[in-house]
Design a protein around this motif. Structure first.
Motif, PDB file in Angstrom:
ATOM      1  N   GLY A   1       0.811  -1.211   0.000  1.00  0.00           N
ATOM      2  CA  GLY A   1       0.000   0.000   0.000  1.00  0.00           C
ATOM      3  C   GLY A   1       0.838   1.252   0.000  1.00  0.00           C
ATOM      4  O   GLY A   1       2.037   1.248  -0.238  1.00  0.00           O
ATOM      5  N   HIS A   2       0.177   2.297   0.302  1.00  0.00           N
ATOM      6  CA  HIS A   2       0.691   3.652   0.363  1.00  0.00           C
ATOM      7  C   HIS A   2       1.991   3.734   1.149  1.00  0.00           C
ATOM      8  O   HIS A   2       2.987   4.268   0.693  1.00  0.00           O
ATOM      9  CB  HIS A   2      -0.419   4.479   1.003  1.00  0.00           C
ATOM     10  CG  HIS A   2      -0.120   5.912   1.133  1.00  0.00           C
ATOM     11  ND1 HIS A   2       0.207   6.702   0.083  1.00  0.00           N
ATOM     12  CD2 HIS A   2      -0.130   6.710   2.198  1.00  0.00           C
ATOM     13  CE1 HIS A   2       0.389   7.926   0.509  1.00  0.00           C
ATOM     14  NE2 HIS A   2       0.188   7.970   1.787  1.00  0.00           N
ATOM     15  N   HIS A   3       1.976   3.141   2.335  1.00  0.00           N
ATOM     16  CA  HIS A   3       3.150   3.257   3.204  1.00  0.00           C
ATOM     17  C   HIS A   3       4.317   2.472   2.664  1.00  0.00           C
ATOM     18  O   HIS A   3       5.466   2.887   2.790  1.00  0.00           O
ATOM     19  CB  HIS A   3       2.811   2.763   4.614  1.00  0.00           C
ATOM     20  CG  HIS A   3       1.886   3.685   5.325  1.00  0.00           C
ATOM     21  ND1 HIS A   3       2.337   4.795   5.993  1.00  0.00           N
ATOM     22  CD2 HIS A   3       0.555   3.682   5.456  1.00  0.00           C
ATOM     23  CE1 HIS A   3       1.304   5.429   6.498  1.00  0.00           C
ATOM     24  NE2 HIS A   3       0.217   4.778   6.197  1.00  0.00           N
ATOM     25  N   HIS A   4       3.992   1.346   2.081  1.00  0.00           N
ATOM     26  CA  HIS A   4       5.060   0.502   1.556  1.00  0.00           C
ATOM     27  C   HIS A   4       5.848   1.244   0.485  1.00  0.00           C
ATOM     28  O   HIS A   4       7.080   1.286   0.514  1.00  0.00           O
ATOM     29  CB  HIS A   4       4.427  -0.767   1.002  1.00  0.00           C
ATOM     30  CG  HIS A   4       5.413  -1.683   0.374  1.00  0.00           C
ATOM     31  ND1 HIS A   4       6.061  -2.659   1.080  1.00  0.00           N
ATOM     32  CD2 HIS A   4       5.864  -1.765  -0.892  1.00  0.00           C
ATOM     33  CE1 HIS A   4       6.869  -3.307   0.274  1.00  0.00           C
ATOM     34  NE2 HIS A   4       6.777  -2.783  -0.930  1.00  0.00           N
ATOM     35  N   TRP A   5       5.113   1.855  -0.443  1.00  0.00           N
ATOM     36  CA  TRP A   5       5.815   2.535  -1.526  1.00  0.00           C
ATOM     37  C   TRP A   5       6.544   3.766  -1.019  1.00  0.00           C
ATOM     38  O   TRP A   5       7.641   4.094  -1.474  1.00  0.00           O
ATOM     39  CB  TRP A   5       4.834   2.912  -2.640  1.00  0.00           C
ATOM     40  CG  TRP A   5       4.286   1.709  -3.328  1.00  0.00           C
ATOM     41  CD1 TRP A   5       2.994   1.309  -3.378  1.00  0.00           C
ATOM     42  CD2 TRP A   5       5.033   0.730  -4.062  1.00  0.00           C
ATOM     43  NE1 TRP A   5       2.875   0.152  -4.096  1.00  0.00           N
ATOM     44  CE2 TRP A   5       4.102  -0.233  -4.525  1.00  0.00           C
ATOM     45  CE3 TRP A   5       6.378   0.557  -4.368  1.00  0.00           C
ATOM     46  CZ2 TRP A   5       4.487  -1.336  -5.278  1.00  0.00           C
ATOM     47  CZ3 TRP A   5       6.761  -0.549  -5.124  1.00  0.00           C
ATOM     48  CH2 TRP A   5       5.825  -1.469  -5.562  1.00  0.00           C
ATOM     49  N   LYS A   6       5.939   4.441  -0.080  1.00  0.00           N
ATOM     50  CA  LYS A   6       6.602   5.619   0.473  1.00  0.00           C
ATOM     51  C   LYS A   6       7.911   5.214   1.150  1.00  0.00           C
ATOM     52  O   LYS A   6       8.934   5.878   1.017  1.00  0.00           O
ATOM     53  CB  LYS A   6       5.674   6.285   1.497  1.00  0.00           C
ATOM     54  CG  LYS A   6       5.798   7.787   1.521  1.00  0.00           C
ATOM     55  CD  LYS A   6       4.596   8.446   2.129  1.00  0.00           C
ATOM     56  CE  LYS A   6       4.693   8.482   3.627  1.00  0.00           C
ATOM     57  NZ  LYS A   6       3.863   9.534   4.219  1.00  0.00           N
ATOM     58  N   ASP A   7       7.850   4.089   1.857  1.00  0.00           N
ATOM     59  CA  ASP A   7       9.053   3.614   2.532  1.00  0.00           C
ATOM     60  C   ASP A   7      10.120   3.249   1.516  1.00  0.00           C
ATOM     61  O   ASP A   7      11.300   3.563   1.688  1.00  0.00           O
ATOM     62  CB  ASP A   7       8.690   2.399   3.390  1.00  0.00           C
ATOM     63  CG  ASP A   7       9.810   2.031   4.320  1.00  0.00           C
ATOM     64  OD1 ASP A   7      10.293   0.895   4.244  1.00  0.00           O
ATOM     65  OD2 ASP A   7      10.233   2.897   5.105  1.00  0.00           O
ATOM     66  N   LYS A   8       9.691   2.591   0.442  1.00  0.00           N
ATOM     67  CA  LYS A   8      10.663   2.214  -0.596  1.00  0.00           C
ATOM     68  C   LYS A   8      11.296   3.460  -1.198  1.00  0.00           C
ATOM     69  O   LYS A   8      12.495   3.507  -1.447  1.00  0.00           O
ATOM     70  CB  LYS A   8       9.956   1.426  -1.708  1.00  0.00           C
ATOM     71  CG  LYS A   8       9.969  -0.059  -1.517  1.00  0.00           C
ATOM     72  CD  LYS A   8      10.111  -0.771  -2.871  1.00  0.00           C
ATOM     73  CE  LYS A   8      10.627  -2.171  -2.698  1.00  0.00           C
ATOM     74  NZ  LYS A   8       9.581  -3.150  -2.439  1.00  0.00           N
ATOM     75  N   LEU A   9      10.470   4.457  -1.443  1.00  0.00           N
ATOM     76  CA  LEU A   9      10.998   5.689  -2.028  1.00  0.00           C
ATOM     77  C   LEU A   9      12.004   6.340  -1.082  1.00  0.00           C
ATOM     78  O   LEU A   9      13.058   6.804  -1.493  1.00  0.00           O
ATOM     79  CB  LEU A   9       9.845   6.656  -2.321  1.00  0.00           C
ATOM     80  CG  LEU A   9      10.218   7.925  -3.067  1.00  0.00           C
ATOM     81  CD1 LEU A   9      10.660   7.599  -4.460  1.00  0.00           C
ATOM     82  CD2 LEU A   9       9.040   8.875  -3.111  1.00  0.00           C
ATOM     83  N   ASN A  10      11.655   6.347   0.197  1.00  0.00           N
ATOM     84  CA  ASN A  10      12.573   6.923   1.168  1.00  0.00           C
ATOM     85  C   ASN A  10      13.895   6.189   1.193  1.00  0.00           C
ATOM     86  O   ASN A  10      14.961   6.812   1.276  1.00  0.00           O
ATOM     87  CB  ASN A  10      11.961   6.876   2.570  1.00  0.00           C
ATOM     88  CG  ASN A  10      11.040   8.051   2.797  1.00  0.00           C
ATOM     89  OD1 ASN A  10      11.145   9.057   2.112  1.00  0.00           O
ATOM     90  ND2 ASN A  10      10.143   7.915   3.748  1.00  0.00           N
ATOM     91  N   ARG A  11      13.816   4.863   1.121  1.00  0.00           N
ATOM     92  CA  ARG A  11      15.069   4.089   1.171  1.00  0.00           C
ATOM     93  C   ARG A  11      15.915   4.354  -0.063  1.00  0.00           C
ATOM     94  O   ARG A  11      17.138   4.500   0.024  1.00  0.00           O
ATOM     95  CB  ARG A  11      14.761   2.606   1.303  1.00  0.00           C
ATOM     96  CG  ARG A  11      14.719   2.158   2.758  1.00  0.00           C
ATOM     97  CD  ARG A  11      14.688   0.678   2.896  1.00  0.00           C
ATOM     98  NE  ARG A  11      13.360   0.144   2.743  1.00  0.00           N
ATOM     99  CZ  ARG A  11      13.084  -0.947   2.032  1.00  0.00           C
ATOM    100  NH1 ARG A  11      14.028  -1.610   1.429  1.00  0.00           N
ATOM    101  NH2 ARG A  11      11.852  -1.371   1.938  1.00  0.00           N
TER     102      ARG A  11
END
Lengths: 804, 217
Positions: free
Chosen positions: A535-545
């Protein structure tokens, strides 16, 4: 804000205020007359130009002729008296006029805020339009033609600063959280508005009785597309004064920014084909493709320039003075490049500002950051003022063709279509949102759809040969603009109060909220992973990493590329506190948002009783330190009184008198060295006892003081020098990775003669050993960046990116 | 409720669970499939089962999240300590903490939902279950958050935790004598400092709101 104070404070001095106001207006009037007086003089070189040209023009006339004859016949020079004073307006005409307008605009702005209650009732944009009307009227009365808002000037010079200001300070988090909603409103909402209005207007035009039959469908649709776009300038001007909550602000504002792509495509599509008279399916399809190209292309262009700017800022550590320039020029280039290809310049500018900001801010100095911020605000403010004044002037200047039916139908349709569009879209959007939009929210979003100068400029660009009804269009556009800005702009504030819409929360972001927000982010990402749902958080986390691993390393200089967000936030807060402390002159209490008597000793767990022996020593030491510092600092007495001997509990590592004596010696050495340090920054060294110097000295000494007075002051890290060293901390207790100033001074003493101009030396430490060294370097950078900028007062708006 | 769900009883159990946790039947079905996947078709979930979730490895607070599933405080009122394995029902109850608020909730319902979520968060911080978050526990959390930054994080983590603690104390217990000691953040203080973040709107996982599993935002 300042008005209230002014109102209260000048009750007694009201005569003085009215005198000031009178002087101000008199000044403005003189400027006006001057501008009119010089215009005819400049415009017409022949005598008898304007009626009020003074007798001096005749003298000028003769002088001109004489000069001409002189230059043509250098040999037949008749002796003339040397012209001591000559008048040559022609060659400064354009800049002179521009400056006069800018000055007029700014003086008007000043004037409004001096009038106590006016600004709280009438939004500034309305006042400025009225002033524009007056000025236009004045110019017309004088007999000149008032200037019309030239679209070229508008799009190339007046609009970009406002958009850049908005884009650079765009709050990314709420924007990205609500991106779906914003896009729906911007794209679908604008399309709906254009077609609804265009279609119905065409229907109205077909009615017999009105003489509007010449207006064909495409022209109506074109008009619809021009008038339906919500204008960012107007929205900003009105919304920034009413302080509604962040969600609504970002919704309306985001919509006004993103609908530019739609407007550009529709405008060009209809303009192209209105002459031809028909649009085929292929054209519609191409239009859709064009929309995607325009929008995405604009964003890509902006992102590209943003990355370039971020990369450039990585290398500016030696030329701090031109750092702001890069930000401005790259952004402007992004805008212009997008305009070359008819892509959406506004989206390019937003993308550029938003992309470059996190990296640039990590690289530039504090002074540059302040410069960028204040320049952007200044330019956008001046632009906005000029735009509204020129709107007023253009109203007087333009040819108008008033058609009651057309204008009234336009206004009614604008309101109706906006309301319908918002309600309908919200119904659909709420199915996908968690935080649903209530009716109140919908009302504000609908009511906040103001039209402004972009619509006017687009209308002005229409070619008269293709669109004979252009004047009627312009009149209608101006009427709609006036209606929305005056009626809606003035009434939105009492309506917001009446409906009790949630206002913007003024609280600063605290470190606790930051910690918990990050914690929550990671928690939700974890839960999503456990559920197996990307979801939303997963992709945001990936982008942050991804950002952390690759992008930051490229674009951020030095150690800061590894600094996690929490630490960056914490350092920012520390810095702010330190600056506040210094500016308050080391007063009795640390200025904090919440006045409380809690201090660090209440937090730290109780010391074991074996440390009870130490306070005896510390008291004596306290006296000595106090004596030393009294020589260099003012007001230490006040500060020390609020602490008791429990605060000087020594570090459990140290023991014995030797270390104690040595430390005292070191302290005295620090004081001596500090008075001899010189300024190696790009700004030339300040004279001794200049405010900069004394402030910097106060700052560094305050740091020493804080370190000593807070508990666990002497946490000695074992260094390879095997001398226990005194660490100077940056306004926070117990930070082991603090600058090893003593080591620095030792090196300084052995390697360089300190210059004697006085100042603060922050040299990059020499290549040394291990990790302690890395910390030093990092601290040096920080210290350099911090102390190079004494800090503007009241700079609370760091965390609140909306315009003040 | 029995701990083993065999096929004929499943629907009844699901209905019962739906009533208790508020999930829809379809959501429970999806979560049940996921549960089976994680546990390799066994009936109870253990800590080791979480190792198969590879993305969780990147998460700095991984251990806290996993512990939260096994913390009895989260699925039993008045429970203490942690267990070694949990059933699907308990898994579901833990998941129900991440349901979003409904549109037609009254403000009291919102308050209770917010308290429930904050309690879950609080339990994650307060590991020894003494009812307050001490400085050590707080430091530990901050260190974990910064644990991916190497040595820079470790040293500043203490400072950050200290500053945060100071802030909490300043806001909640405004006046303290120099001799007093602030024991730790109690649940009321926790609620107070987080009252500006609308937890009930922020702490949710979208999956649990949708009927289809594949719909992203």
């Amino acid at each position: 804000m300042a008005l209230g104070r002014l109102a209260l404070g000048t009750v007694g001095a009201s005569r003085r205020v009215s005198l000031q106001r009178g002087l101000l207006f008199l000044c403005a009037l003189v400027l006006l007359l001057l501008s009119e007086a010089v215009e005819p003089l400049g415009a017409s070189g022949s005598p008898g130009g304007a009626g009020d040209s003074s007798g001096g023009s005749h003298g000028l006339q003769k002088g001109c002729e004489a000069d001409v004859t002189k230059s043509k016949h250098p040999t037949n020079r008749t002796k003339k008296p040397f012209p001591v004073l000559s008048f040559d307006y022609e060659h400064v005409k354009t800049p002179f006029e521009i400056s006069l307008w800018v000055l007029l605009a700014s003086l008007m702005k000043l004037g409004f805020h001096l009038i106590p209650r006016l600004s709280s009732i009438v939004p500034e944009s309305c006042l400025l339009i009225v002033v524009g009307l007056l000025v236009g009227g004045l110019i017309k009365v004088v007999g000149e033609t008032p200037p019309v808002l030239d679209s070229q000037v508008f799009f190339l010079f007046l609009l970009p600063p406002i958009i850049l200001d908005a884009g650079y300070f765009l709050p990314i988090r709420p924007f990205s959280e609500n991106l779906g909603t914003i896009l729906m409103f911007a794209v679908v909402g604008t399309l709906w508005n254009s077609f609804f209005m265009g279609g119905l207007l065409y229907g109205v035009c077909q009615i017999k009785g009105t003489d509007l039959n010449t207006v064909n469908l495409l022209a109506c649709l074109l008009f619809g597309s021009i008038i339906s776009a919500v204008d960012p300038v107007a929205v900003l001007a009105v919304f920034e004064e009413i302080h509604i909550n962040e969600l609504l602000h970002i919704l309306v504002f985001g919509e006004s920014l993103l609908n530019d792509a739609v407007t550009v495509v529709l405008y060009h599509l209809f303009e192209e084909y209105a002459g031809v008279g028909s649009v085929s399916i292929l054209d519609v399809f191409l239009g859709v493709v064009c929309f995607l190209v325009v929008a995405l292309g604009g964003v890509l262009v902006g992102a590209f320039y943003g990355i370039l700017a971020a990369f450039t800022s990585r290398f500016t550590s030696h030329t701090r003075v031109i750092e702001p320039l890069f930000v401005f020029v790259y952004s402007y280039m992004a805008y212009l490049s997008a305009e070359v290809f008819h892509l959406s310049g506004i989206m390019a500018l937003i993308a550029c500002g938003a992309v470059m900001r996190p990296y640039v801010e990590a690289n530039i100095s504090h002074k540059s950051h302040t410069t960028i911020k204040y320049f952007l605000k200044m330019w956008s403010s001046v632009s906005e003022t000029l735009i509204f004044i020129f709107l007023g002037v253009s109203t007087v200047a333009g040819n108008h063709s008033w058609n009651w039916t057309f204008v009234t139908v336009t206004i009614i349709l604008c309101l109706v279509s906006r309301v319908l569009g918002v309600v309908g879209l919200t119904y659909v959007i709420n199915k996908f949102r968690i935080v649903k939009l209530t009716t109140k929210d919908q009302f504000i979003v609908a009511y906040g759809g103001l039209r402004g100068a972009i619509a006017f400029s687009l209308g002005y660009l229409l070619d008269k040969s293709h669109f004979p009804m252009r004047d009627m269009f312009l009149t209608a556009i101006i009427t709609v603009i006036f209606f929305t800005v005056f009626v809606q702009g003035m009434t939105i504030r009492p309506l917001v109060d009446l409906l009790a819409v949630k206002k913007k929360q003024e609280t600063k972001r605290s470190i606790n909220e930051e910690i918990h927000t990050q914690f929550l982010d990671h928690l939700l990402t974890g839960i999503e992973d456990i559920c197996g749902h990307y979801g939303h958080h997963h992709w945001k986390d990936k982008l942050n990493r991804f950002n952390k691993k690759y992008v930051k390393k490229c674009l951020i200089a030095g150690e800061r590329s590894k600094e996690p967000q929490l630490i960056a936030f914490y350092h920012k807060m520390e810095m702010k506190q330190a600056i506040e402390l210094v500016e308050s002159g080391g007063g009795v209490k640390l200025p904090s948002a919440v006045p409380s008597t809690v201090s660090m000793q209440n937090i730290q767990p109780k010391k074991p009783p074996s440390d009870r022996a130490i306070p005896q020593i510390s008291k004596g030491r306290e006296e000595e330190i106090r004596k030393i510092l009294r020589n260099n600092l003012q007001k230490t007495r006040q500060r020390l009184r609020s602490y008791n001997r429990h605060t000087l509990v020594a570090d459990p590592y140290e023991d014995g008198w030797n270390d104690l004596l040595f430390k005292r010696q070191k302290l005295m050495e620090i004081e001596k060295k500090m008075s001899k340090m010189s300024n190696y920054l790009t700004v030339p060294a300040a004279a001794p006892d200049s405010p900069t110097l004394s402030r910097a000295r106060l700052a560094s000494a305050t740091y020493v003081l804080q370190k000593i007075v807070y508990p666990q002051a002497y946490s000695s890290k074992p260094t390879s020098d095997d001398l226990p060293t005194i660490k100077v901390d940056l306004a926070s207790p117990q930070s082991p990775d603090s600058v090893n100033l003593v080591n620095e001074f030792q090196k300084a003493a052995t390697q360089n003669d300190p210059d004697d101009d006085g100042g603060l030396v922050m040299k990059v430490p020499f290549a040394d050993k291990d990790q302690g060294e890395q910390d030093n370097k990092k601290e040096q950078q920080r210290l350099m960046r911090c102390l190079s900028d004494p800090g503007p007062g009241g700079d609370e708006e760091e965390d609140e990116p909306f315009l003040p | 409720m029995g701990t083993s769900l065999s096929a004929p009883d499943q629907d009844d159990d699901f209905e019962d669970l739906a009533a208790r946790t508020g999930f829809s039947l379809e959501q429970i079905g999806n979560l049940h499939k996921r549960f089976k996947h994680l546990t390799n078709n066994q009936s109870t979930l253990r800590r080791e089962n979480f190792d198969s979730v590879t993305d969780l490895m990147w998460n700095p607070i991984r251990s806290e999240i996993i512990e939260a599933f096994f913390d009895t405080r989260n699925f039993q009122p008045g429970g203490t300590g942690s267990v070694r394995e949990i059933t699907f029902e308990e898994f579901l109850i833990v998941m129900s903490h991440f349901r979003p608020p409904e549109l037609n909730m009254t403000s009291e319902q919102r308050e209770s939902l917010r308290t429930k979520k904050l309690r879950f968060l609080f339990n994650m911080y307060d590991k020894d279950n003494d009812g307050k978050i001490t400085l050590q526990e707080y430091r530990h959390v901050v260190e974990e958050l910064l644990s991916r930054s190497g040595t820079i994080g470790k040293d500043t983590a203490k400072d950050i935790a200290d500053a945060a603690m100071l802030e909490v104390a300043s806001i909640t217990v405004v006046h303290m004598e120099p001799d007093e000691f602030y024991e730790g953040i109690t649940f009321e203080h926790f609620v107070k400092i987080l009252k500006d973040i609308e937890i009930e709107s922020k702490m949710y996982v979208r999956f649990l709101n949708m009927d289809t599993t594949t719909l992203c935002k």
